[in-house]
Design an enzyme around this catalytic site. Structure first.
Site, PDB file in Angstrom:
ATOM      1  N   ASN A 151       8.326   1.073   0.725  1.00 18.59           N
ATOM      2  CA  ASN A 151       8.128   0.642  -0.657  1.00 18.59           C
ATOM      3  C   ASN A 151       9.118   1.285  -1.622  1.00 18.59           C
ATOM      4  O   ASN A 151       9.279   0.807  -2.749  1.00 18.59           O
ATOM      5  CB  ASN A 151       6.678   0.865  -1.094  1.00 18.59           C
ATOM      6  CG  ASN A 151       5.744  -0.116  -0.384  1.00 18.59           C
ATOM      7  OD1 ASN A 151       6.193  -1.128   0.151  1.00 18.59           O
ATOM      8  ND2 ASN A 151       4.453   0.185  -0.367  1.00 18.59           N
TER       9      ASN A 151
ATOM     10  N   ARG B 234       7.089  -5.817   9.416  1.00 21.68           N
ATOM     11  CA  ARG B 234       7.517  -5.715   8.015  1.00 21.68           C
ATOM     12  C   ARG B 234       7.600  -4.265   7.556  1.00 21.68           C
ATOM     13  O   ARG B 234       8.310  -3.973   6.596  1.00 21.68           O
ATOM     14  CB  ARG B 234       6.526  -6.447   7.108  1.00 21.68           C
ATOM     15  CG  ARG B 234       6.566  -7.950   7.242  1.00 21.68           C
ATOM     16  CD  ARG B 234       5.675  -8.594   6.214  1.00 21.68           C
ATOM     17  NE  ARG B 234       5.854  -7.920   4.931  1.00 21.68           N
ATOM     18  CZ  ARG B 234       4.959  -7.885   3.964  1.00 21.68           C
ATOM     19  NH1 ARG B 234       3.821  -8.497   4.101  1.00 21.68           N
ATOM     20  NH2 ARG B 234       5.199  -7.236   2.842  1.00 21.68           N
TER      21      ARG B 234
HETATM   22  N1  EPU Z   1      -2.071  -6.051 -11.112  1.00 26.27           N
HETATM   23  C1  EPU Z   1      -2.337  -6.823 -12.203  1.00 26.27           C
HETATM   24  N2  EPU Z   1      -1.274  -7.335 -12.917  1.00 26.27           N
HETATM   25  C2  EPU Z   1       0.013  -7.101 -12.553  1.00 26.27           C
HETATM   26  C3  EPU Z   1       0.275  -6.295 -11.430  1.00 26.27           C
HETATM   27  C4  EPU Z   1      -0.801  -5.784 -10.723  1.00 26.27           C
HETATM   28  O1  EPU Z   1      -3.494  -7.053 -12.564  1.00 26.27           O
HETATM   29  O2  EPU Z   1       0.919  -7.594 -13.237  1.00 26.27           O
HETATM   30  C5  EPU Z   1      -3.209  -5.474 -10.356  1.00 26.27           C
HETATM   31  C6  EPU Z   1      -3.260  -5.966  -8.912  1.00 26.27           C
HETATM   32  O3  EPU Z   1      -3.934  -7.191  -8.805  1.00 26.27           O
HETATM   33  C7  EPU Z   1      -3.948  -4.830  -8.206  1.00 26.27           C
HETATM   34  C8  EPU Z   1      -3.501  -3.586  -8.979  1.00 26.27           C
HETATM   35  O4  EPU Z   1      -3.003  -4.071 -10.230  1.00 26.27           O
HETATM   36  O5  EPU Z   1      -5.343  -4.960  -8.346  1.00 26.27           O
HETATM   37  C9  EPU Z   1      -2.410  -2.773  -8.320  1.00 26.27           C
HETATM   38  O6  EPU Z   1      -1.312  -3.615  -7.981  1.00 26.27           O
HETATM   39  P1  EPU Z   1       0.186  -3.043  -7.910  1.00 26.27           P
HETATM   40  O7  EPU Z   1       1.017  -3.826  -8.850  1.00 26.27           O
HETATM   41  O8  EPU Z   1       0.147  -1.566  -8.054  1.00 26.27           O
HETATM   42  O9  EPU Z   1       0.605  -3.417  -6.438  1.00 26.27           O
HETATM   43  P2  EPU Z   1       2.016  -3.959  -5.930  1.00 26.27           P
HETATM   44  O10 EPU Z   1       3.101  -3.336  -6.696  1.00 26.27           O
HETATM   45  O11 EPU Z   1       1.961  -5.447  -5.818  1.00 26.27           O
HETATM   46  C10 EPU Z   1       2.427  -2.024  -4.242  1.00 26.27           C
HETATM   47  C11 EPU Z   1       2.730  -1.918  -2.778  1.00 26.27           C
HETATM   48  C12 EPU Z   1       1.482  -2.263  -1.976  1.00 26.27           C
HETATM   49  C13 EPU Z   1       0.341  -1.351  -2.399  1.00 26.27           C
HETATM   50  C14 EPU Z   1       0.132  -1.383  -3.921  1.00 26.27           C
HETATM   51  C15 EPU Z   1      -0.883  -0.374  -4.415  1.00 26.27           C
HETATM   52  C16 EPU Z   1       5.057  -2.476  -2.708  1.00 26.27           C
HETATM   53  C17 EPU Z   1       6.117  -3.439  -2.308  1.00 26.27           C
HETATM   54  N3  EPU Z   1       3.802  -2.828  -2.451  1.00 26.27           N
HETATM   55  O12 EPU Z   1       2.043  -3.389  -4.460  1.00 26.27           O
HETATM   56  O13 EPU Z   1       1.835  -1.973  -0.634  1.00 26.27           O
HETATM   57  O14 EPU Z   1      -0.864  -1.749  -1.774  1.00 26.27           O
HETATM   58  O15 EPU Z   1       1.383  -1.111  -4.577  1.00 26.27           O
HETATM   59  O16 EPU Z   1      -0.510   0.924  -4.048  1.00 26.27           O
HETATM   60  O17 EPU Z   1       5.353  -1.404  -3.219  1.00 26.27           O
HETATM   61  C18 EPU Z   1       1.849  -2.252   1.682  1.00 26.27           C
HETATM   62  O18 EPU Z   1       2.825  -1.485   1.724  1.00 26.27           O
HETATM   63  O19 EPU Z   1       1.201  -2.605   2.703  1.00 26.27           O
HETATM   64  C19 EPU Z   1       1.406  -2.756   0.382  1.00 26.27           C
HETATM   65  C20 EPU Z   1       0.644  -3.821   0.259  1.00 26.27           C
END
Ligand code: EPU
Length: 428
Positions: A23, A397
C-alpha cells in the site's frame, strides 16, 4: 488459473524476510509523476498490483528501467497527459492515486473509477471533496473521474471520515499547489508517513504525516531521488498470525516492530510470545491458544487488513471471541468458507462471534479477496488434510513469493495450475 494446494498440520520454524509494503508502493510509484526527473525506488514488492501501476506509467510514456528484482528507475520527464481507461483501473483500488498525481503534475486528470476488493460500497467522496477544495472542478462522466484546475491553491481540508486513500490523494495533489494545505483528521497509517518521506525526498515540504494534522507547503518543482519503501506491515502480520496459528518459532525479518504493536499485543493475549528486535520480531507458540476480542480500527488500532487472518486463529482458540469490524461495512464474506472447514462463527452485521473448535478440516475454499485469501492459506496450514484455495489471483495482488516463503518455514504448500479440462498440474 492457479490454485494453492496445502497439506496442513505442520508447525512453522525458521526465518522469513518481509517485502516492501504494497500500500506504500502503489502510492509512491504514481507519485514519481510529480518529479519530471529520474527517481530510483528500492524495495518494491513483486506483486500484481504493482505491475499494474507500472504498466499504466509505461503507457503514459515513462521510461522505466529494472535495476534489480525490487528496484526501478522511473523517469517521467517525457510522460504525456492522457486519460486512464477502465481496462487499466478495474483490477485495483489504488489506480485512483493517478488522479492526485496527475492533478499535481498537469492540473488535470481523467481516470476511470477504480476496482479492487469488494467490502461493500467504497465511496471516494472525500477524495473529490479534497480536490475541489484545492480548486479543481470534478465531474464523474460515464464512469470517468474528470478533474481540472486553472491552478491548485492550498487550503484547510477537514476529512469527514479517516480515509487512507483520500489522505494520500490530497497529499499528491497538494504538494505543488500554491501556499499551505492543511489536512485535518488525516489517516496515520505507516504508508502515509512513507509517502510523505518520499515526497520530501523529491523536494516537497510535507510535515506532520503520522499525526492527524498534515501540513503541506506547495513547491514549484520536485526533483529525482533514491528511496526505499518500508516493509509491509500486513505481510509481516500475516506471517506472525500464521506462526501463532500453526505453532512453532519464526523470526520475521525486515520489519518495523512499532508498526506491528497492535498485532503483537493480540497475539500475546491469545497465547503466543512475541519478542521485538531492532528490525525483526520473533513469534513462538507452543501452548494452547486462548480466546480474545479484537476490534479493527484505523492506525494505530488493529488493522482491518489483518481481520480475516485473525479470525482463523480465533477459530481454533479455546473459548468464544468477539471480532468487530469498524472500518468496512462488509468484510466477513470469507466466513462462509471457514464454516465449510468446520469453524463455528456467527456474523451479525459488523460483528463475528467465533466459538473455538479443536480443529479445522481441509476442503476446497475460495479466496474472496486479498486478505481473505491469506486467511484461507492460514486455515489450510492449520487444518487436517488437504485444502485447495481457489481464486488466488487475489493473493498474488499483495503477497510476494508466498509459496516459497511458507515452504521455507516447513509448510506443505504448492501452486498448481488448473487446465480448462480441470486436470491439475504443478506450476512450481
Ligand atoms: N470512505 C468514505 N469516503 C471516502 C473514502 C473512504 O466514506 O472518500 C470510507 C470507506 O468506505 C471506509 C473507510 O472510509 O469505510 C476507510 O476507507 P479508506 O479510504 O481508508 O480505505 P482505502 O484507502 O480505500 C486502504 C487500503 C486497504 C485498507 C484500508 C483501510 C490501499 C490501496 N488500500 O484502502 O487495504 O483496508 O485503507 O486501512 O491502501 C488491502 O491491502 O487488502 C486493503 C484492502
Amino acid at each position: 488459473m492457479d490454485n494453492f494446494v496445502i497439506n496442513g498440520g505442520h508447525e512453522l520454524f525458521g526465518e522469513v524476510s518481509i517485502s516492501g509494503a504494497k500500500n506504500a508502493a502503489v502510492a509512491i510509484i504514481p507519485a514519481a509523476i510529480l518529479a519530471d526527473d529520474v527517481v530510483r525506488i528500492e524495495n518494491i514488492p513483486q506483486i500484481s498490483d504493482v505491475q499494474l501501476i507500472i504498466e499504466i506509467l509505461d503507457r503514459m510514456g515513462a521510461d522505466i528501467k529494472l535495476v534489480n528484482k525490487n528496484t526501478l528507475d522511473i523517469d517521467t520527464s517525457n510522460i504525456n497527459y492522457q486519460s486512464v481507461p477502465y481496462e487499466l483501473t478495474s483490477h485495483f483500488r489504488a489506480s485512483y492515486y493517478l488522479i492526485g498525481a496527475m492533478l499535481g503534475r498537469f492540473n488535470q486528470a481523467e481516470v476511470a473509477m477504480p476496482g479492487g476488493c469488494n467490502f461493500g460500497v467504497r465511496p471516494i467522496d472525500q477524495h473529490i471533496k479534497g480536490f475541489e477544495m484545492l480548486g479543481a472542478d470534478v465531474d464523474i462522466v460515464d464512469g470517468m473521474v474528470c478533474a481540472k484546475a486553472d491552478k491548485l491553491m492550498g487550503t484547510s481540508i477537514y476529512m469527514d471520515v479517516v480515509s487512507v486513500g483520500a489522505t494520500i490523494n490530497i497529499m499528491l495533489a497538494a504538494v505543488k499547489a500554491r501556499g499551505l494545505t492543511i489536512i485535518e483528521n488525516a489517516a496515520k497509517e505507516p504508508h502515509i508517513v512513507d509517502l510523505a518521506n518520499f515526497l520530501n525526498s523529491m523536494g516537497a515540504d510535507v510535515r506532520g504525516a503520522g499525526t492527524d494534522v498534515i501540513k503541506i507547503r506547495g513547491v514549484e518543482k520536485m526533483h529525482g531521488c533514491t528511496y526505499s519503501i518500508i516493509p509491509d506491515q500486513i505481510e509481516a502480520g500475516t506471517y506472525m498470525v500464521a506462526t501463532a496459528a500453526c505453532g512453532g518459532d519464526v523470526l520475521i525479518k525486515n520489519v518495523i516492530p512499532k508498526h506491528l504493536e497492535s498485532i503483537s499485543a493480540k497475539l500475546e493475549e491469545a497465547g503466543a510470545e512475541v519478542i521485538e528486535y531492532d528490525d525483526a520480531v520473533r513469534v513462538t507458540r507452543f501452548k494452547a491458544l486462548n480466546k480474545c476480542n479484537v476490534k479493527t480500527m484505523p492506525h494505530p488500532g488493529f488493522p482491518t487488513d489483518m481481520q480475516p487472518q485473525m479470525a482463523v486463529l480465533l477459530s481454533i482458540a479455546n473459548g468464544t471471541s468477539i471480532l468487530s469490524e469498524s472500518v468496512w461495512d462488509n468484510r466477513f464474506q470469507y466466513v462462509g468458507q471457514l464454516l465449510r472447514m468446520g469453524a463455528d462463527i456467527q456474523v451479525d452485521g459488523k460483528v463475528a462471534v467465533i466459538v473455538g473448535v479443536p480443529k479445522l478440516a481441509g476442503v476446497s475454499v475460495k479466496a474472496t479477496d486479498l486478505r481473505a485469501g491469506a486467511a484461507m492459506i492460514i486455515a489450510g496450514l492449520v487444518a487436517e488434510g488437504t485444502t485447495t484455495v481457489e481464486d488466488i489471483v487475489y493473493v498474488d495482488r499483495g503477497y510476494e513469493d508466498i509459496v516459497e516463503k511458507l515452504s521455507a518455514l516447513g509448510a506443505d504448500i504448492k501452486r498448481v495450475s488448473v487446465n480448462d479440462d480441470n486436470a491439475v498440474q504443478t506450476a512450481g
